[in-house]
Design a protein around this motif. Sequence first.
Motif, PDB file in Angstrom:
ATOM      1  N   ARG A  90       0.886  -1.268   0.068  1.00 19.63           N
ATOM      2  CA  ARG A  90       0.243  -0.162  -0.122  1.00 19.63           C
ATOM      3  C   ARG A  90       0.802   1.342  -0.377  1.00 19.63           C
ATOM      4  O   ARG A  90       1.864   1.178   0.896  1.00 19.63           O
ATOM      5  CB  ARG A  90      -1.099   0.053   1.516  1.00 19.63           C
ATOM      6  CG  ARG A  90      -1.963  -1.104   0.849  1.00 19.63           C
ATOM      7  CD  ARG A  90      -3.070  -0.388   0.079  1.00 19.63           C
ATOM      8  NE  ARG A  90      -4.264  -1.818   0.450  1.00 19.63           N
ATOM      9  CZ  ARG A  90      -4.122  -2.263  -0.211  1.00 19.63           C
ATOM     10  NH1 ARG A  90      -3.041  -3.208  -1.071  1.00 19.63           N
ATOM     11  NH2 ARG A  90      -5.423  -4.113  -0.043  1.00 19.63           N
ATOM     12  N   PHE A 147      -3.918   2.625   6.289  1.00 13.04           N
ATOM     13  CA  PHE A 147      -3.777   2.198   5.104  1.00 13.04           C
ATOM     14  C   PHE A 147      -3.407   0.527   5.617  1.00 13.04           C
ATOM     15  O   PHE A 147      -4.234  -0.027   4.565  1.00 13.04           O
ATOM     16  CB  PHE A 147      -2.181   1.812   5.105  1.00 13.04           C
ATOM     17  CG  PHE A 147      -1.693   3.176   4.552  1.00 13.04           C
ATOM     18  CD1 PHE A 147      -2.744   4.841   4.685  1.00 13.04           C
ATOM     19  CD2 PHE A 147      -0.907   3.192   3.552  1.00 13.04           C
ATOM     20  CE1 PHE A 147      -1.993   5.643   4.351  1.00 13.04           C
ATOM     21  CE2 PHE A 147      -0.394   4.272   2.843  1.00 13.04           C
ATOM     22  CZ  PHE A 147      -0.945   5.316   2.953  1.00 13.04           C
ATOM     23  N   THR A 150      -7.732  -1.027   4.365  1.00 16.81           N
ATOM     24  CA  THR A 150      -7.274  -0.870   3.156  1.00 16.81           C
ATOM     25  C   THR A 150      -7.362  -2.231   2.946  1.00 16.81           C
ATOM     26  O   THR A 150      -8.285  -2.458   1.534  1.00 16.81           O
ATOM     27  CB  THR A 150      -7.103  -0.042   2.048  1.00 16.81           C
ATOM     28  OG1 THR A 150      -5.636  -0.357   2.499  1.00 16.81           O
ATOM     29  CG2 THR A 150      -6.881   1.607   2.932  1.00 16.81           C
ATOM     30  N   VAL A 151      -7.421  -2.832   3.848  1.00 18.64           N
ATOM     31  CA  VAL A 151      -6.270  -4.725   3.021  1.00 18.64           C
ATOM     32  C   VAL A 151      -7.735  -5.435   3.801  1.00 18.64           C
ATOM     33  O   VAL A 151      -7.626  -5.867   5.050  1.00 18.64           O
ATOM     34  CB  VAL A 151      -5.565  -4.840   3.451  1.00 18.64           C
ATOM     35  CG1 VAL A 151      -4.558  -6.668   3.355  1.00 18.64           C
ATOM     36  CG2 VAL A 151      -3.763  -3.976   3.283  1.00 18.64           C
TER      37      VAL A 151
END
Length: 361
Positions: free
Chosen positions: A199, A271, A274-275
Amino acid sequence: MAELQEFKCPCCGGSIEFNSELQKMQCPYCDTEFDVEAIKGYEEELKNDTPDEMNWETEAGGEWESSETDGLVTYVCKSCGGEIVGDENVAATFCPYCDNPVVMVGKLSGMLKPDYVIPFKKSKEDAKKAMIEHTKGKRLLPKVFKDENHIDEIKGVYVPFWLFDADADASIRYRGTKIHMWSDSNYNYTKTSYFSIFRSGSIGFSRVPVDGSTKMEDNLMESIEPYDFSEAVDFKTAYLSGFFADKYDVDAQTSVERANQRIKNSTEQSFAETVHGYNTVLPEYSNIKLKNGKAKYALYPVWLLNTSWNGQKYVFAMNGQTGKFVGDLPVDKKAYRKYLFGLAGIFSAAAFVLSFLLWLL
């Protein structure tokens, strides 16, 4: 002679070798298999890992004008060393951090003028009510924590904070797994697949707070966040009237390390959100570069109550703007033993009544 390249297992860190039968790279320690091209690509990516670049401009605060310091005096606690600022009309003469007497040492000096202040919105009565509510119904609490006279010792303190603004460019690599489980008539099977997840992007931070006093635990101050900075105003000494202001003993440059850690943690968490689609996700590497990093100096309102009991210190704090209240409470062991004894008596009586009823039947 060409130098042989050694590959490390992304899963356990052991050296992996090529298995001629599988035609794959295999780790002899955890038996994980890798395609040759995949492991080469992973090793090439590792070469791009670089350290964080987190630099700041920490010029914050201003100089006092002589007229602004009129009526402001400095108090020093001979017990804990706390240095606080108040006006000449402050009636309280006890340290807000350890409750020991403070001594006035003279006029204000050697302290930067704050850029901003968030004025108190919650009153002392609000803080007392919050403390009473916090202790309500806790029968095993020592009496000193419920004593009205003691609760009346709550003090209003403006705590110094360094506020950090920055834009962060980040590249983060995570290690993810997908786990597949199945069974047949003889065995249970588990297949774990490993993935490298990348990312990158930018994220902005405004006014990340770090308290500038060693007398205030960072975790305690962070636990009463957030503050609404939209209600901050340019600093005026009039806001200190009737309150203490802690004189900072941690400067902006020293506070950078804490700010960096908060920004790094928040970036990695944002971040990571977002996974999706993996059973586990762990950060493996992150690179954060800050730009436009600046710091400002502000005073935030806090209501404080310090209590010592059985040789231990207990601190209670309330956000003077929002009313958020925090603080750990002890258990009176004598009261606890009496409580257990009472329960044992109740259970014994109940068992006796039950036995008597069974005998009648």
